[in-house]
Each structure stands twice: as C-alpha cells, then as structure tokens.
Scaffold this active site. Structure first.
Site, PDB file in Angstrom:
ATOM      1  N   LYS A 111      79.218  31.881  21.128  1.00 23.72           N
ATOM      2  CA  LYS A 111      79.923  31.325  22.293  1.00 23.72           C
ATOM      3  C   LYS A 111      80.541  32.450  23.130  1.00 23.72           C
ATOM      4  CE  LYS A 111      79.033  27.039  21.900  1.00 23.72           C
ATOM      5  NZ  LYS A 111      79.287  26.295  20.688  1.00 23.72           N
ATOM      6  N   LYS A 194      59.157  21.216  18.064  1.00 22.62           N
ATOM      7  CA  LYS A 194      59.628  19.865  17.760  1.00 22.62           C
ATOM      8  C   LYS A 194      60.324  19.237  18.949  1.00 22.62           C
ATOM      9  CE  LYS A 194      63.960  21.312  15.708  1.00 22.62           C
ATOM     10  NZ  LYS A 194      64.910  21.270  14.649  1.00 22.62           N
ATOM     11  N   LYS A 197      65.916  18.237  23.353  1.00 21.64           N
ATOM     12  CA  LYS A 197      66.552  17.647  24.533  1.00 21.64           C
ATOM     13  C   LYS A 197      65.872  18.062  25.835  1.00 21.64           C
ATOM     14  CE  LYS A 197      71.130  17.440  22.528  1.00 21.64           C
ATOM     15  NZ  LYS A 197      72.363  18.174  22.395  1.00 21.64           N
TER      16      LYS A 197
END
Ligand code: TRP
Length: 329
Positions: A111, A194, A197
């Site tokens: 982050k 896979k 989103k």
C-alpha cells in the site's frame, strides 16, 4: 463445534469464480461448523469511500451473499461496525502491536508503494483490526487466501503475546481453514487466467441475461480445429471448463465430439454456454434484486446477526478486560 470466521470486504460484485469457488464452500461450511460471516466495513474506510458509496457497498455484498446462499438462520451474519466490541478489542490489541512488525507487513508495504499519498494509521494497524475480528469470537479457523496468511500469522502472534503477558489462556491461536478440496478454478473469458474483476473477463451475479449473453458471445476463441483430435488451445479449453460447470455432462460430451471431428461451430458452443450460465444464475440474480429492495428484511438480518455476534463478543471482552486489570469501583 469449531468456530469458523470469515471477513468479507465490501468491494466489488461476486463473479462466477467467487460463486463456484469459495462461496460453495462457505455454504457447506455453515452447515458443519459454528460460522461467523461479517462485512468488514471498518476496514474499507482506509481508502476513504464517499459516504454515499460506503453504505451502498455494504448493502450490495450483503445482498449478494444472502442471495447466493449464506443463511442467517444457520450462521451468524453481521456488519463489523454493528459490533462495537471489535473496536474496543482493537484498541486493546494495539498496545501489543509493535511499529516494526506492522511496518514489515507485506500488505502494508504494498500500500505504501502504490498509494504513498494515503498511508494512514488505519492502514498500518489493519492487521490489528483483523486480529480483533478473529479473536473477539475466539475463532479456531479462518478461511484465508494466500494474501491473508501473514495477517493470520500476526493474529496468532497477538493472541500468544496477550496470553503470555497476562498469564491467561483467553485466546486460542487461529489457523487457516482448509476446505478439504481444491477450489474450483473458474477461467476468465479473455483466453487465459482465472476469472476476476477486470473488464470483459468476468460474469457477475448481478449481470442480466443480455449482458451475460453478450459477454460470452465475445469470449476469446480461435479459428477452430484444423485436424481431428487436435489438442485444445487455452481459450477453448476455458470455454469447455465453464460449460462443465453450468451444463450437463451430455452437452459437454456433445461439443467435445464436435471439436474432435472438427465440425464444431464456436457460435453454437457459446450460445449453449450463455443459455446454461443464465439458467444457473437467473434465480440468484433475481434474489439479489428482491433482497436489495427489501430493507425490512435486511434490517432484520443485520440486527439479529449483530445481537448474536455481540453476545459472543461481550463474553470475550469481559475476560480480556479482567485479565488486563479493569475493575469497577
Ligand atoms: N482482510 C480480509 C480481506 O482483505 C478481510 C477481513 C477483515 C478478514 N477482517 C477479517 C478476513 C477477519 C478474515 C478474518 O479479504
């Protein structure tokens, strides 16, 4: 019965990968264990969502999980912020969490690298809040993905540290819940990898029939097999994998044969896949809309969930505070 706890981030919609993967396991898990499922709304505040979106995101995931089969009559389903004991335990655990170990957390370092403009204390202490989520119910097992393993390890550290410091056995050390079977891997529509989103790769439970059909008809294929029994390239294999999940064995065998004798038409294959996919998700799609329109039901579910969760949380917190030395006059 073993206590199993799972936290759900209120971001994004459920796609077929989630539904046929982790969710099917959750549905089974709730029948076999004492399960707590909660929506981690406090955790989501680290990224400062707009207040209009904040509530909507919680409502969306809650409706989708309920529609998909999490059962509030069986499991304890609640919203993290409805259980203030979690925040209280978080404050207490923060006293046992060291700056160095928090700064070394992989998710924190990620982050800092990606969002250097918003490195807040909530982000730094994210693993402490997560530990509070787990330890407040003294959960034994937590289903976690690879990215959460370090957080679970830190939870064990905090639990051990607390027990040692106060000479008690208040917290058990939670371990990863093993589903006992390989997670079904649902491929995406873009030819490789896979389902996720990203745009154009996924089919979501909230997608309507037209959207589902359009996405599948646009899935990546090639110009077709040129010799009998030729090996399947990945994009085609992926279509077949999806068909295996939503269709009948007979239908899969039919298209396999057509592939092997080179008479297959990918348009027909995709049309079939689209029809069978929609058949599977239509009832859930409808239930999501119904649940989202029914605030009375949502209030009932969240209130009774919070009540059950708080009962368990208060029992833990009482022992925690006693161990620390809080006393009434
Ligand atoms: N950190 C988890 C995630 O990003 C969500 C979460 C919050 C969680 N608290 C938890 C998961 C407690 C398991 C247990 O997916």
């Amino acid at each position: 019965m073993e206590i199993v706890l799972s936290g759900i981030r209120p971001t994004g919609n459920l796609h077929l990968g989630n539904y046929f993967g982790a969710l099917q396991n959750f549905i089974k898990m709730q029948q076999e264990h004492c399960c707590y499922f909660f929506i981690a709304d406090l955790h989501s505040l680290t990224t400062h969502p707009k207040s209009a979106d904040f509530h909507e995101n919680v409502k969306n995931v809650l409706a989708e999980y309920l529609a998909a089969g999490l059962d509030p009559e069986v499991a304890t389903i609640y919203i993290q912020s409805d259980v203030p004991e979690v925040s209280e335990l978080y404050v207490l655990l923060n006293m046992l969490a060291y700056q160095g170990e928090l700064e070394r957390t992989t998710s924190f370092k990620d982050k800092v690298r990606k969002h250097s403009d918003n490195v807040n204390a909530g982000l730094l202490t994210y693993p402490v809040l997560m530990a509070a989520d787990i330890l407040i119910h003294r959960a034994a097992k937590v289903p976690v993905g690879k990215d959460q393993e370090q957080h679970l390890e830190m939870t064990r550290t905090f639990a051990r540290r607390f027990n040692n410091l106060y000479g008690v056995e208040v917290f058990p050390e939670p371990t990863a819940f093993n589903f006992g079977n390989e997670l079904v891997k649902i491929p995406g529509l873009d030819g490789s990898g896979k389902m996720g989103k990203s745009e154009g790769n996924g089919i979501f439970l909230v997608d309507d029939e037209k959207t589902v059909t359009k996405k599948i008809m646009h899935a990546l294929t090639d110009s077709g097999p040129t010799a009998p029994n030729s090996p399947m390239p990945e994009p085609i294999r992926n279509i077949f994998t999806l068909l295996e999940v939503v269709s009948t064995p007979g239908m899969v065998a039919y298209f396999r044969e057509k592939y092997n004798d080179c008479s297959i038409r990918y348009g027909d294959l995709k049309k079939q896949l689209a029809a069978d996919t929609w058949k599977k998700i239509a009832p859930i799609h409808e239930r999501i809309a119904e649940i989202k329109a029914n605030n009375v039901y949502l209030r009932k579910v969240t209130q009774s969930g919070a009540l059950k969760a708080r009962e368990s949380a208060q029992a833990t917190l009482k022992e925690v505070k006693k161990a620390i030395g809080f006393r009434a006059f």
